[in-house]
Design a protein around this motif. Structure first.
Motif, PDB file in Angstrom:
ATOM      1  N   GLU A 146       0.835  -1.206   0.000  1.00 32.05           N
ATOM      2  CA  GLU A 146       0.000   0.000   0.000  1.00 32.05           C
ATOM      3  C   GLU A 146       0.867   1.253   0.000  1.00 32.05           C
ATOM      4  N   TYR A 147       0.434   2.270  -0.761  1.00 29.59           N
ATOM      5  CA  TYR A 147       1.153   3.543  -0.759  1.00 29.59           C
ATOM      6  C   TYR A 147       1.139   4.141   0.646  1.00 29.59           C
ATOM      7  N   TYR A 148       2.247   4.752   1.041  1.00 30.26           N
ATOM      8  CA  TYR A 148       2.327   5.407   2.342  1.00 30.26           C
ATOM      9  C   TYR A 148       2.139   6.914   2.120  1.00 30.26           C
ATOM     10  N   GLU A 149       0.878   7.309   1.982  1.00 37.99           N
ATOM     11  CA  GLU A 149       0.555   8.702   1.694  1.00 37.99           C
ATOM     12  C   GLU A 149       0.490   9.509   2.990  1.00 37.99           C
ATOM     13  N   GLN A 150       1.150  10.684   2.965  1.00 42.57           N
ATOM     14  CA  GLN A 150       1.230  11.535   4.147  1.00 42.57           C
ATOM     15  C   GLN A 150       0.979  12.997   3.792  1.00 42.57           C
ATOM     16  N   ASP A 151       0.064  13.225   2.857  1.00 39.08           N
ATOM     17  CA  ASP A 151      -0.186  14.586   2.395  1.00 39.08           C
ATOM     18  C   ASP A 151      -0.624  15.515   3.523  1.00 39.08           C
ATOM     19  N   ASP A 152      -1.363  15.003   4.483  1.00 41.39           N
ATOM     20  CA  ASP A 152      -1.906  15.832   5.555  1.00 41.39           C
ATOM     21  C   ASP A 152      -0.992  15.891   6.779  1.00 41.39           C
ATOM     22  N   GLN A 153       0.187  15.296   6.688  1.00 40.72           N
ATOM     23  CA  GLN A 153       1.116  15.304   7.813  1.00 40.72           C
ATOM     24  C   GLN A 153       2.260  16.260   7.537  1.00 40.72           C
ATOM     25  N   GLU A 154       2.554  17.094   8.518  1.00 40.49           N
ATOM     26  CA  GLU A 154       3.628  18.081   8.345  1.00 40.49           C
ATOM     27  C   GLU A 154       4.996  17.413   8.332  1.00 40.49           C
ATOM     28  N   GLU A 155       5.193  16.454   9.218  1.00 42.65           N
ATOM     29  CA  GLU A 155       6.459  15.728   9.270  1.00 42.65           C
ATOM     30  C   GLU A 155       6.298  14.381   8.582  1.00 42.65           C
ATOM     31  N   LYS A 156       7.021  14.196   7.487  1.00 40.29           N
ATOM     32  CA  LYS A 156       6.901  12.962   6.700  1.00 40.29           C
ATOM     33  C   LYS A 156       7.783  11.862   7.296  1.00 40.29           C
ATOM     34  N   SER A 221      12.403 -10.766  -3.063  1.00 37.20           N
ATOM     35  CA  SER A 221      11.826 -11.783  -3.936  1.00 37.20           C
ATOM     36  C   SER A 221      11.255 -11.175  -5.197  1.00 37.20           C
ATOM     37  N   GLU A 222      11.623 -11.768  -6.332  1.00 39.48           N
ATOM     38  CA  GLU A 222      11.138 -11.388  -7.656  1.00 39.48           C
ATOM     39  C   GLU A 222      11.532  -9.965  -8.050  1.00 39.48           C
ATOM     40  N   GLY A 223      12.448  -9.376  -7.319  1.00 43.79           N
ATOM     41  CA  GLY A 223      12.963  -8.057  -7.686  1.00 43.79           C
ATOM     42  C   GLY A 223      11.938  -6.950  -7.653  1.00 43.79           C
ATOM     43  N   ARG A 224      11.017  -6.969  -6.688  1.00 43.95           N
ATOM     44  CA  ARG A 224       9.910  -6.010  -6.676  1.00 43.95           C
ATOM     45  C   ARG A 224      10.214  -4.787  -5.820  1.00 43.95           C
ATOM     46  N   PHE A 225       9.688  -3.641  -6.278  1.00 40.48           N
ATOM     47  CA  PHE A 225       9.680  -2.410  -5.499  1.00 40.48           C
ATOM     48  C   PHE A 225       8.310  -2.303  -4.834  1.00 40.48           C
ATOM     49  N   ASP A 226       8.259  -2.427  -3.535  1.00 44.88           N
ATOM     50  CA  ASP A 226       6.971  -2.386  -2.852  1.00 44.88           C
ATOM     51  C   ASP A 226       6.393  -0.973  -2.864  1.00 44.88           C
ATOM     52  N   LYS A 227       5.074  -0.870  -2.945  1.00 45.22           N
ATOM     53  CA  LYS A 227       4.393   0.422  -3.018  1.00 45.22           C
ATOM     54  C   LYS A 227       4.536   1.250  -1.747  1.00 45.22           C
ATOM     55  N   MET A 228       4.851   0.594  -0.627  1.00 47.38           N
ATOM     56  CA  MET A 228       4.896   1.342   0.629  1.00 47.38           C
ATOM     57  C   MET A 228       6.016   2.383   0.650  1.00 47.38           C
ATOM     58  N   TYR A 229       6.976   2.300  -0.285  1.00 49.82           N
ATOM     59  CA  TYR A 229       8.069   3.273  -0.332  1.00 49.82           C
ATOM     60  C   TYR A 229       7.720   4.491  -1.186  1.00 49.82           C
ATOM     61  N   TYR A 241      14.754   9.895   3.821  1.00 53.51           N
ATOM     62  CA  TYR A 241      14.218   8.890   2.895  1.00 53.51           C
ATOM     63  C   TYR A 241      15.350   8.168   2.161  1.00 53.51           C
ATOM     64  N   VAL A 242      15.211   6.859   2.010  1.00 55.36           N
ATOM     65  CA  VAL A 242      16.133   6.070   1.180  1.00 55.36           C
ATOM     66  C   VAL A 242      15.297   5.252   0.198  1.00 55.36           C
ATOM     67  N   GLN A 243      15.796   5.154  -1.022  1.00 56.23           N
ATOM     68  CA  GLN A 243      15.071   4.407  -2.046  1.00 56.23           C
ATOM     69  C   GLN A 243      15.092   2.907  -1.762  1.00 56.23           C
ATOM     70  N   PRO A 244      14.025   2.217  -2.148  1.00 55.73           N
ATOM     71  CA  PRO A 244      14.067   0.755  -2.107  1.00 55.73           C
ATOM     72  C   PRO A 244      15.068   0.237  -3.136  1.00 55.73           C
ATOM     73  N   LEU A 245      15.641  -0.910  -2.862  1.00 48.64           N
ATOM     74  CA  LEU A 245      16.669  -1.477  -3.736  1.00 48.64           C
ATOM     75  C   LEU A 245      16.241  -2.852  -4.238  1.00 48.64           C
ATOM     76  N   VAL A 246      16.824  -3.226  -5.370  1.00 49.38           N
ATOM     77  CA  VAL A 246      16.713  -4.593  -5.862  1.00 49.38           C
ATOM     78  C   VAL A 246      18.138  -5.072  -6.138  1.00 49.38           C
ATOM     79  N   ALA A 247      18.512  -6.186  -5.525  1.00 48.69           N
ATOM     80  CA  ALA A 247      19.832  -6.766  -5.749  1.00 48.69           C
ATOM     81  C   ALA A 247      19.726  -7.867  -6.798  1.00 48.69           C
ATOM     82  N   VAL A 248      20.662  -7.846  -7.735  1.00 48.38           N
ATOM     83  CA  VAL A 248      20.712  -8.865  -8.783  1.00 48.38           C
ATOM     84  C   VAL A 248      22.035  -9.602  -8.646  1.00 48.38           C
ATOM     85  N   LYS A 249      21.953 -10.896  -8.384  1.00 48.34           N
ATOM     86  CA  LYS A 249      23.162 -11.717  -8.268  1.00 48.34           C
ATOM     87  C   LYS A 249      23.342 -12.492  -9.561  1.00 48.34           C
TER      88      LYS A 249
END
Length: 293
Positions: A146-156, A221-229, A241-249
């Motif tokens: 789920e998206y982590y929406e914080q439009d109404d919050q002053e401190e993200k 798993s499966e190299g996914r970027f979760d929506k919560m980020y 804030y730090v970006q989500p990562l996908v590691a490829v071996k």
């Protein structure tokens, strides 16, 4: 025949002569550099009013322009959304760039020589410091999917992304990130885009540009970027804030050694563009790997 006696002219009748000094100050006319005091006062007053008017117009223009700016969101982001969407002519299509870590598009090393792959290992270790548990535990445990929406919050707030999610490419169990065994790890991340909420289920898919496929492992798993980020609210509001990562071996075999492999990773499964020939880093990234034995 009478003669007239010539008498010298009186001192007051001597002809007046001018010198170069008169061009600076003429005592007879009171002019300084060719102008009287009144003339100088008028011209200085004119320039004072003229340049004062220009300064006022410039200040007013800058003030009006600054009222249209937002401290947290850039006004123009033409490389983010498609031009058609900008003018309201089509559905918005986001343009997200992909980059890799280590910061090199040519990864060449001898797996038996730590000095050759040490630079890549050190770069990955330095980059992942911000994903350590001690740092990420200060962030929020968010709802997966789920998206982590914080439009109404002053401190993200920021969602946790611990490096152990990268498992074999986290550098925790294998401090060489697979480089010592000739199966190197590459981290893929998206550039930060304010307000981005990718549709669908975005994931990273990498392929080797050769006839036979190359075996790879993806973490998470499966190299996914979760929506919560998503979404990201900008550097000022989302300072930690730090970006989500996908590691490829890359599961290279001995047959792959000493051969240069061209790899291309794309973001799939969403509305993010990944096939614009004018920009090779738009939704994709291409790099080369060569393991010497």
């Amino acid at each position: 025949m009478s003669t007239k006696e010539e008498t010298p002219a009186a001192d007051g009748d001597k002809p007046q002569t001018s010198s170069w000094k008169d061009s600076i100050y003429n005592p007879r006319t009171g002019e300084f550099i060719g102008r009287t005091a009144k003339s100088w006062a008028l011209i200085l007053l004119f320039y004072l009013v003229f340049y004062g008017f220009l300064a006022g117009m410039f200040t007013l223009t800058m003030w009006v322009m600054l009222q249209t700016l937002d401290d947290n969101i850039p006004t123009y982001r033409d490389r983010v959304a498609s031009p058609a969407a900008f003018w309201g002519l089509a559905k918005k299509v986001w343009n997200a760039g992909l980059v890799i870590r280590p910061r090199s598009l040519d990864i060449v090393f001898n797996r038996t020589d730590p000095k050759q792959y040490g630079q890549y290992v050190q770069h990955l270790e330095n980059f992942l410091q911000q994903y350590n548990d001690t740092v990420q535990e200060k962030n929020e445990l968010c709802m997966v999917g789920e998206y982590y929406e914080q439009d109404d919050q002053e401190e993200k707030k920021v969602c946790q992304f611990k490096r152990n999610l990268l498992r074999q490419c986290s550098g925790l169990s294998d401090t060489t990130f697979g480089y010592a065994e000739g199966k190197p790890c590459v981290l893929v991340k998206m550039n930060r885009i304010i307000g981005l909420k990718p549709r669908g289920d975005p994931y990273i898919n990498c392929t080797a540009k050769r006839e036979s496929p190359l075996q790879m492992q993806y973490f998470p798993s499966e190299g996914r970027f979760d929506k919560m980020y998503f979404p990201y609210y900008g550097k000022n509001l989302h300072s930690t804030y730090v970006q989500p990562l996908v590691a490829v071996k890359l599961l290279l075999t001995k047959e792959d050694y000493n051969n240069e492999l061209t790899m291309e990773c794309k973001i799939e499964g969403s509305d993010l563009r990944n096939s614009d020939d004018r920009d090779k880093f738009l939704g994709r990234v291409t790099f080369r790997v060569k393991v010497v034995e």
